[in-house]
Design a protein around this motif. Sequence first.
Motif, PDB file in Angstrom:
ATOM      1  N   SER A  18      47.527  39.436  39.057  1.00 59.70           N
ATOM      2  CA  SER A  18      48.112  38.825  37.860  1.00 59.70           C
ATOM      3  C   SER A  18      49.067  37.715  38.246  1.00 59.70           C
ATOM      4  N   ARG A  19      49.293  36.834  37.312  1.00 60.11           N
ATOM      5  CA  ARG A  19      50.416  35.910  37.341  1.00 60.11           C
ATOM      6  C   ARG A  19      51.208  36.282  36.111  1.00 60.11           C
ATOM      7  N   ASN A  20      50.995  35.634  34.988  1.00 60.81           N
ATOM      8  CA  ASN A  20      51.554  36.118  33.727  1.00 60.81           C
ATOM      9  C   ASN A  20      50.657  37.194  33.131  1.00 60.81           C
ATOM     10  N   PHE A  21      49.368  37.018  33.315  1.00 63.63           N
ATOM     11  CA  PHE A  21      48.360  37.950  32.832  1.00 63.63           C
ATOM     12  C   PHE A  21      47.411  38.260  33.981  1.00 63.63           C
ATOM     13  N   GLN A  22      46.689  39.349  33.857  1.00 66.19           N
ATOM     14  CA  GLN A  22      45.700  39.678  34.873  1.00 66.19           C
ATOM     15  C   GLN A  22      44.607  38.617  34.856  1.00 66.19           C
ATOM     16  N   PHE A  23      44.284  38.088  36.037  1.00 64.90           N
ATOM     17  CA  PHE A  23      43.234  37.073  36.126  1.00 64.90           C
ATOM     18  C   PHE A  23      42.050  37.535  36.969  1.00 64.90           C
ATOM     19  N   ALA A  24      42.225  38.615  37.723  1.00 64.06           N
ATOM     20  CA  ALA A  24      41.117  39.136  38.528  1.00 64.06           C
ATOM     21  C   ALA A  24      41.362  40.609  38.822  1.00 64.06           C
ATOM     22  N   SER A  25      40.278  41.333  39.043  1.00 65.56           N
ATOM     23  CA  SER A  25      40.349  42.734  39.448  1.00 65.56           C
ATOM     24  C   SER A  25      39.174  43.026  40.355  1.00 65.56           C
ATOM     25  N   ALA A  26      39.421  43.912  41.312  1.00 58.16           N
ATOM     26  CA  ALA A  26      38.363  44.312  42.231  1.00 58.16           C
ATOM     27  C   ALA A  26      38.281  45.827  42.256  1.00 58.16           C
TER      28      ALA A  26
END
Length: 196
Positions: A127-135
């Motif tokens: 995340s930065r402000n919001f989650q942008f990636a997940s593994a």
Amino acid sequence: MGTADTPNTKGLSPRQEKWFATARASLERDTGKTMDAWIAIAKTCPETKTMTRIAWMKEHHGLGMNRANIVMSAAFPTGSGWDEPVKLREALWKDPAAVAIFEAVERAATALPDVVTGQRKAFTGFSRNFQFASAKPMKGGQVVLGLAVPPDADPRLAEPKAEGWSERLKSKLTLASPADVDAKLAALIRQAWEAS
């Protein structure tokens, strides 16, 4: 620099930390009961599994999903929750082939500024402000990567189906080796990060 340089014990972005603090603070205001009072109520729950406890709290005491989850997490700490990211990571990332792929994804994501790595039971989020990636690991040493970019951003991407991660992640792809984390994928990760 990414999270490797910035300690964040719960793996929450500043926005997420603020949300949790607000949710806890508003609990007493909105319900008339303190967190300690809610914990005492939660301890009377006859259920033993997390989701059935949350459902019980919702059904019998009218709390919404998020608040019921916050109360039940406080009443029944698991010892492997968000406060224990190392344990969660070790439990999730066991297969050496998947670990190698995950580490390549992690290097690409945390090379970006202000990235917070959030370890969860079933996936690792970025995340930065919001989650942008997940593994998350898959059988056979593969890794499924979710991204906050539309599926049409790259021919390798597909729509996710009930993955259990943020609804902001609009596409996914399966990675079979660390070599799959190439310059094009790094560009997609950056695109997702920029939108977060």
